[in-house]
Design a protein around this motif. Sequence first.
Motif, mmCIF file in Angstrom:
data_model
loop_
_atom_site.group_PDB
_atom_site.id
_atom_site.type_symbol
_atom_site.label_atom_id
_atom_site.label_comp_id
_atom_site.label_asym_id
_atom_site.label_seq_id
_atom_site.Cartn_x
_atom_site.Cartn_y
_atom_site.Cartn_z
ATOM 1 N N ALA A 260 -1.229 56.336 -4.158
ATOM 2 C CA ALA A 260 -0.659 55.253 -5.287
ATOM 3 C C ALA A 260 -1.024 54.060 -5.250
ATOM 4 N N GLY A 261 -1.666 53.362 -4.135
ATOM 5 C CA GLY A 261 -2.346 52.100 -4.391
ATOM 6 C C GLY A 261 -3.513 52.239 -4.985
ATOM 7 N N ALA A 279 -5.747 50.623 -1.829
ATOM 8 C CA ALA A 279 -5.103 51.729 -1.410
ATOM 9 C C ALA A 279 -5.084 51.734 0.127
ATOM 10 N N THR A 280 -5.945 51.108 0.647
ATOM 11 C CA THR A 280 -5.940 50.883 2.233
ATOM 12 C C THR A 280 -4.727 50.095 2.668
ATOM 13 N N ALA A 281 -4.524 48.915 2.160
ATOM 14 C CA ALA A 281 -3.477 48.143 2.498
ATOM 15 C C ALA A 281 -2.353 48.841 2.585
ATOM 16 N N ALA A 294 9.099 55.113 3.568
ATOM 17 C CA ALA A 294 9.658 53.780 4.012
ATOM 18 C C ALA A 294 9.005 52.574 4.353
ATOM 19 N N GLY A 295 7.729 52.632 4.826
ATOM 20 C CA GLY A 295 7.054 51.532 4.958
ATOM 21 C C GLY A 295 6.491 50.690 3.640
ATOM 22 N N MET A 296 6.157 51.558 2.476
ATOM 23 C CA MET A 296 5.719 51.017 1.430
ATOM 24 C C MET A 296 6.688 49.658 0.724
ATOM 25 N N ARG A 297 5.943 48.492 0.468
ATOM 26 C CA ARG A 297 6.373 47.423 -0.173
ATOM 27 C C ARG A 297 6.279 47.182 -1.605
ATOM 28 N N GLU A 298 6.769 45.996 -2.106
ATOM 29 C CA GLU A 298 6.332 45.764 -3.515
ATOM 30 C C GLU A 298 4.712 45.146 -3.660
ATOM 31 N N LEU A 299 4.321 45.418 -4.745
ATOM 32 C CA LEU A 299 2.917 45.087 -4.819
ATOM 33 C C LEU A 299 2.711 43.616 -4.647
ATOM 34 N N VAL A 301 3.793 41.828 -2.135
ATOM 35 C CA VAL A 301 3.869 41.902 -0.858
ATOM 36 C C VAL A 301 2.362 42.484 -0.289
ATOM 37 N N ILE A 302 2.081 43.507 -0.769
ATOM 38 C CA ILE A 302 0.875 44.151 -0.485
ATOM 39 C C ILE A 302 -0.516 43.227 -0.790
ATOM 40 N N GLN A 303 -0.359 42.755 -1.955
ATOM 41 C CA GLN A 303 -1.460 41.722 -2.255
ATOM 42 C C GLN A 303 -1.564 40.482 -1.270
#
Length: 318
Positions: A260-261, A279-281, A294-299, A301-303
């Motif tokens: 997805a990333g 993707a790695t993040a 469950a661990g995935m966050r908004e873009l 936050v990932i950035q």
Amino acid sequence: MKVLCVGEMLVDIIVRPVERVSFQNDTCQVQEIRITNGGDANNNAVNFTKLGSQVTYLGRIGRDDMGDYVLSLGRKAGINMDHVVRSSTADQTKSLILVNAGGDRTFLQEPGTSAEFCLEDCDLSLLDDADLLQIGGAFHLPRFDGKGSAELLRAAREKGVITSMDVTSDRTGRWKGILDPCYPYLDYFLPSIEQASMIAGTEDPRSIAEYFLERGVKNVAVKLGSRGSYFKNRETAFYAGTYSGLNIVETTGAGDAFCAGFLTGAGQGAAPVECITLATACSAFAIQAVGATAGMRELTVIQDFIRGRAPLDIRWDV
């Protein structure tokens, strides 16, 4: 992006921690038993939605209460579930996941609706308004794998839709030949090393990528687990590392988060290194929580996570 996620959705029953299983007619207490939705295509759909895409899921749901359960969870996550097909003969696919203290897993799975899903379950008119097609759960979809998935990919390619696929384990042991019709229609192929090595007949990431490129895939990203990943197309190739210092809880869904990333970056026109970094993040967030999504966050936050860390170790393969 407007994304179509096609393929396997199931119920995950997660039990942890489990260090051994003994059939002694006794009770062993565990920390947690959790029931949630899972499956590659479902995980992709949830993750894309969290990252900001508009997502429609195409697949089969069961005739049982668990079919209602995954339908409700999909809608609660913000996924368009209006185009699913309800089976009249099969229960929802289920997976029992036993997780040890280190986050390693083993799976016990009932095929259920995954064994029924086919091309005829897919509304091809949805391709008219899609930016990206992601197929998840290949090898677990016997009526769709190969010819069916290739036809969907071909139709998407003709409409200018970005095409992508990830795979899971081939329980038949055949591996080779099943997905051959799909490769010429794939913009991105994102397998894990465990599956990719069985298909390509080698464990060398460079040789694996070349195997798929020779068969028509445009871009290949091989997920190497804790070792990172390897990317190759006709213009560039490189190895990428992982983020360190993480609290790893369990690794279910890490590969789906990676997909997805990566594809979110690709849909934004990002360079391959940027796609791999995102993707790695996403994978780094996935492995710090129980459950596939469950661990995935908004873009954003990932950035922020990426900006706050040292750049990934990139080793160019020339």
